[in-house]
Design a protein around this motif. Structure first.
Motif: not given
Ligand code: ASP
Length: 420
Positions: A302-303, A402, A287-288, A64, A298-299, A295, A188, A284
């Motif tokens: 979030v992480p 995000s 969120t997506e 991600s 968020a990618n 993407k 992913q 994830l």
């Protein structure tokens, strides 16, 4: 039933059933064979659910972030996303800490109580001490690791850093690496597909985890600390149900109800697992797929947020420090409160998103202003219950972040124009 009810409803039912069964079990005699058997079954199912989430965690976080960063191709946009993300994380944690301080000042948990009351609990307890300088050194050392080792050992902070570096390298390398980028993108997508399957087990996993939590609480300690618990849960809920939704609404116009609908799978999973890291695959996905954050944003957000942004933890550490000070009969002045502010934030940033890890940095916070660290012995037994709400708010902060970053990034001039 499975085909009729939506997954969200099933999760909600699982949640209620788990709590109800836990209450029934807590009322049984200790050693009751039915109770023991049910607890054993719950442990198996709960652990299976957590293990499945952890199974996809590392490949998902890695792919991600690489994809997220690599897709923020334009340098300037990347810089903007970085700045906005870190800015939001710091702001929301600062607000959480201020809220924690305010709640502890207004409701004064611990007043009239003394540390001596808990002599039994604290007598033999040796908190693991670590000076602030060592903590910072250890934190920095943990950032840069051998990639193979970090991936194999599931060292999430190091994996985040490696993925960030690789993502940036792909941006700099440009089109030459498009095959590799395509490959990581497919990894992913596959991980998210697997998460979708794992989520079918979520209603059972969440029921099992909550059953264990409720059935194994020690009621006498909960009762003596009920005021403190109420203040912490109350203020954490205010942050999650008022402050964050308000920020979200002011910046994006999204209503709290719409946000709740899109985020509830992740919030409930965080509540039941007490781990932002284990919840990350679900966060994830929400969120997506439900909140429709692009993407690339968020990618990235979030992480990173799952390891760095912890509003609930920061709030808890600030409020708990004031509580311990009151128990110990120590008055903390403004300078002390400022130290707590910064150490609580550092502790929240460094905490790796697993159950009760906030307790480790709590020791650091207490030490930083000379409060008795053995007070941890009082906080530990009630931590499992406080960790539920705090983790849900930690995860909520990442999703809100995000959405806010996505909005501001697409709004030239709101902070600084990308083409200036
Ligand atoms: N359990 C929390 C989380 O995973 C961290 C903490 O203990 O505060 O977000």
């Amino acid at each position: 039933m499975k085909s009729r009810l939506s997954l969200n409803k099933q999760i909600l039912i699982g949640c209620l059933a788990g709590v109800a069964a836990g209450v029934v079990l807590a009322g049984l005699e200790p050693g009751d064979p039915v109770g023991q058997g049910t607890l054993y079954g719950a442990k198996l199912v709960g652990t299976l659910f957590l293990d499945l989430l952890r199974m996809v965690l590392i490949p998902l976080v890695f792919s991600s972030i690489v994809v997220g960063v690599a897709n923020l191709r334009a340098h300037e946009q990347m810089h903007r996303v970085w700045t906005l993300t870190l800015g939001f994380f710091l702001l929301s944690m600062a607000l959480a800490i201020v809220l924690g301080f305010t709640a502890a000042e207004v409701f004064r948990p611990g007043e009239g109580m003394q540390l001596a009351l808990f002599a039994e609990a604290t007598r033999d307890y040796q908190a693991r001490q670590m000076p602030l300088a060592d903590y910072v050194a250890q934190f920095l050392h943990g950032l840069f690791q051998n990639p193979i080792k970090a991936l194999a050992q599931g060292d999430i902070l190091a994996v985040v850093v490696i993925a960030l570096v690789l993502g940036v390298a792909m941006v700099v390398g440009g089109e030459r690496y498009k095959n590799l980028r395509g490959f990581v993108e497919e990894v992913q997508e596959l991980c998210l597909l697997v998460v979708g399957w794992i989520m079918r087990l979520a209603p059972f996993g969440i029921a099992a985890l909550l059953l264990q939590l409720v059935a194994t609480q020690k009621l006498d300690l909960l009762q003596s600390l009920v005021h403190f618990i109420a203040v912490i849960i109350g203020s954490t809920v205010v942050h999650g149900a008022v402050v964050l939704p308000l920020l979200l609404y002011l910046v994006t116009g999204m209503s709290p109800l719409r946000f709740w609908r899109g985020s509830r799978e992740a919030l409930i999973t965080a509540f039941a697992t007490s781990s932002s890291a284990a919840t990350l695959p679900v966060t994830l996905r929400c969120t997506e797929q439900h909140l429709h954050v692009k993407k690339d944003i968020a990618n990235f957000v979030v992480p990173l947020g799952a390891t760095v942004n912890m509003d609930g933890t920061a709030l808890y550490e600030a409020a708990a420090a004031l509580f311990v000070a009151r128990l110990a009969g120590i008055e903390l002045d403004l300078a002390h409160q400022l130290v707590i502010f910064f150490v609580a934030m550092l502790g929240a940033v460094g905490a790796p998103g697993i159950p009760s890890v906030g307790m480790l940095s709590m020791v650091l916070v207490l030490q930083s202003v000379g409060l008795p660290t053995e007070a941890i012995a009082i906080l530990l037994p009630i931590d499992r219950i406080l960790d539920t709400v705090r983790t849900a708010v930690n995860v909520e902060g990442d999703m809100v972040g995000s959405l806010i970053v996505q909005k501001l990034v697409n709004k030239p001039g709101s902070i600084r124009s990308t083409d200036s």
